[in-house]
Enzyme design. Sequence first.
Site, PDB file in Angstrom:
ATOM      1  CG  ASP A 296      -1.916   1.094   1.255  1.00  0.00           C
ATOM      2  OD1 ASP A 296      -2.793   1.107   0.382  1.00  0.00           O
ATOM      3  OD2 ASP A 296      -1.826   1.959   2.159  1.00  0.00           O
TER       4      ASP A 296
ATOM      5  CD  GLU B  17      15.919 -13.869   4.601  1.00  0.00           C
ATOM      6  OE1 GLU B  17      15.393 -14.671   5.422  1.00  0.00           O
ATOM      7  OE2 GLU B  17      16.381 -12.758   4.936  1.00  0.00           O
TER       8      GLU B  17
END
Length: 552
Positions: free
Chosen positions: A216, A275
């Site tokens: 956002d 990751e």
Amino acid sequence: MTANRSNDDRSKSSITPAGDWWRGAVIYQIYPRSFQDSNGDGIGDLTGVTQRLDYIAGLGVDAIWLSPFFTSPMADFGYDVSDYEDVDPMFGTLADFDTMVSMAHDLGLKVMIDLVISHTSDQHAWFKESRTSRDNEKADWYVWADAKPEGSPPNNWLSIFGGPAWEWDSVRCQYYLHNFLASQPDLNFHNQDVQDAVLSAARFWLERGVDGFRLDTVNFYFHDAQLRDNPPLPAGASLTGVDPTNPYGFQHHLYDKTQPENLAFLERLRDLLDEFPGATSVGEIGADRDVIGTTAAYTVAGKRIHMAYSFDLLTPKRSAAYIRETVENMEAGIGSGWPSWALSNHDVVRVATRWGEGAQLDRFSVLATALVTSLRGTPCLYQGEELGLTEAEVPFEKLQDPYGIRFWPKFKGRDGCRTPMPWSADEGGGFTTGSPWLPLPPEHLSRSVDAQQIHDGSVLSKVKTFLCWRREQMPLLKGDIRFLDSAGETLVFIRRQDNEAILCAFNLTDEAIDVDWSDGALEVFRGSGFSGTAEAGKLSLPGLDALFALIV
């Protein structure tokens, strides 16, 4: 020579490396409050989403994006977060979330969630501590500033939701920054501890199995540390996505957002995402003067976020020339980045009303979905687009959106695109057995899922046909794009991947149009669900229809 080409003629080519799944994927946005209520309180919830996952998977989309469901006082309906690592009881529990993710994955759907980190709620524990004094551990976690000598705010920055972007706090006797509601104080990303905290929250959800984030207001994270005044917007200029009744659009927002320091933070966020194999991100770039430059900088391949979208196709502008110019400009300026496109979402008037008013709505709605999902990039579809839902008229006394209440009546806010999904024509629309938080308009009930699923010619049936066909066409997923000149309100472009090229032609008018074609033989696809034809040097496009053909 021209011919028809069936789906059976194609090899299955939609299987792509796990880390690259997001390129060309169709993301289906869910506004949880309005999707499905499972307990009769009139508000949608996570269990309701789980109950409808079979429907979503059947649309032919690849992922869902859920608007916020975190703990929140709901001043801005979840975009004011008071706990980043829990589910608001209104929506259920963490166990409900885990169940939803597990079932989505079983159905082959990726799960993306809104990450709202430019600001928090004023009820967040961080802000409660920050405002207690000027020297507590979190004193610098938000943007605090002294008043000018005469008591006015530190500078001229404005809130998108109206008025100054500064709110006086009588405890610290300072102003704090809020780009949205006064109850949504902005975090201070110049503080490394703040960055670490929001990245920790992101890790929490990644470890729970989410496949990525919609970010956002991704260009709002940093502010100018010197708090310089914004200059006025140059004469004749305007801000995309800002209603002309809003004074926010009077300023050139040089200093309150889109700061260069944001690039380093996005690299930290990308390191975290990397990751988790396959995790992705799509950023919302809001009300920015240089949307293309910002998108290019934010989406440098392999370095920052994966993709970003702006409000350029979320405006009333709808001509073929405007759409082509918007896409071509993005293509010319995005560099190694990747765009995302949307025609509707939870913040704007639905495209069926904004662009389709006066048109044959069923035909327009199918065409619009095919168009946005045929552009180079990753398309987002908003719940109800597949039904051809129009913008609802919500009377003032039933408005919930503080933005709409503030700027009524010229601007009616966002409630009209947030009304509940109509699953059936029954009272409550199959959405709830209680009283819905926003009214369901009668015209939506007549377009319910149940009503459309039984008709092959419905918007829903045709959208499903197209999306399921599209996911097997590699050029439409990952290929480049090149527009061709064409007459009138038509859009013609070629999507090419390696040695395979698909011609895409769209007629945006109600009247049949012929388009000249002399650039090689075509094999028209039958499985797309569209009825355009190719004959002896021309493309024949019925009104609000399209053609998809393999260039041979």
